[in-house]
Write a protein that holds these residues in place. Structure first.
Motif: not given
Length: 216
Positions: A158-179, A208-215
């Motif tokens: 849901e976070i990845m699709m909501g980013a609409d093609g933007a890169v999402v970092s692992a840190e952002d995923l950890l913050e938003r999908a976990w507690d 995988t965007v090296v050094g940045a996250g996922y897209r």
């Protein structure tokens, strides 16, 4: 989605938090108003579920501070004060929704998801690269084929699709999908992403965007 539950009844707080986590919602818990304000100021939340009769700092004051502070989080008051006048007072203080106790848990989940969509200006159905995600029914399809996913995989997608093609970092995923209890030094995000990629099938949709996250 990540929410903050401010509730001073420990048994109820644990039950609600566990139930929401089972639905793929990351939950932080505060037992009083002061702790709630501290966590709301330190973390990013989509929704704050707020009891009204809190020790220390009253829920009404918490609501007023959060509403006036420019936070994007939506506020759902969850309280035993259920008379019409109580609802009007709570909404006047800045709450976005009001659910009296006792409540039906499924209704609480639906209200939280609806508020989160409003907070993020997200549509009910997300579409990208042949994927369709009905966020209300929690159903994902690819080219018409239903893809069974775990609650955490759904949260990440849901976070990845909501980013609409933007890169999402692992840190952002950890913050938003976990507690707040998630260990930032574990391979949790990488392992979840690997499972998600496998289930979504070929051709691969997540880059995988090296050094940045996922897209996606």
């Amino acid at each position: 989605m990540r929410i903050l539950l401010i509730e001073d009844e420990p048994v109820l707080a644990e039950q609600v938090a566990d139930g929401l986590r089972d639905r793929g919602i990351a939950v932080d818990v505060a037992a009083d108003g002061l702790d709630g304000l501290h966590k709301a100021g330190a973390n990013r939340y989509d929704v704050v579920v707020l009891d009204r009769d809190l020790p220390g700092v009253h829920g009404d004051q918490v609501c007023t501070v959060l509403a006036a502070g420019g936070s994007d989080a939506r506020i759902l008051m969850l309280t035993a004060a259920g008379e019409a006048a109580d609802r009007v007072a709570g909404l006047t203080l800045g709450a976005d929704d009001y659910l009296p106790k006792p409540f039906v848990f499924d209704e609480l989940v639906l209200r939280i998801r609806a508020l989160a969509r409003r907070a993020n200006n997200a549509p009910r159905v997300l579409r990208r690269a042949g994927l369709q995600f009905d966020t209300a029914r929690r159903i994902v399809t690819r080219d018409g084929r239903v893809i069974p996913l775990t609650t955490k995989e759904l949260a990440v997608l849901e976070i990845m699709m909501g980013a609409d093609g933007a890169v999402v970092s692992a840190e952002d995923l950890l913050e938003r999908a976990w507690d707040e209890h998630a260990d930032p030094f574990t391979a949790t995000v990488r392992v979840t992403m690997a499972r998600l990629r496998r289930k979504l099938g070929e051709p691969q949709l997540i880059e995988t965007v090296v050094g940045a996250g996922y897209r996606l």
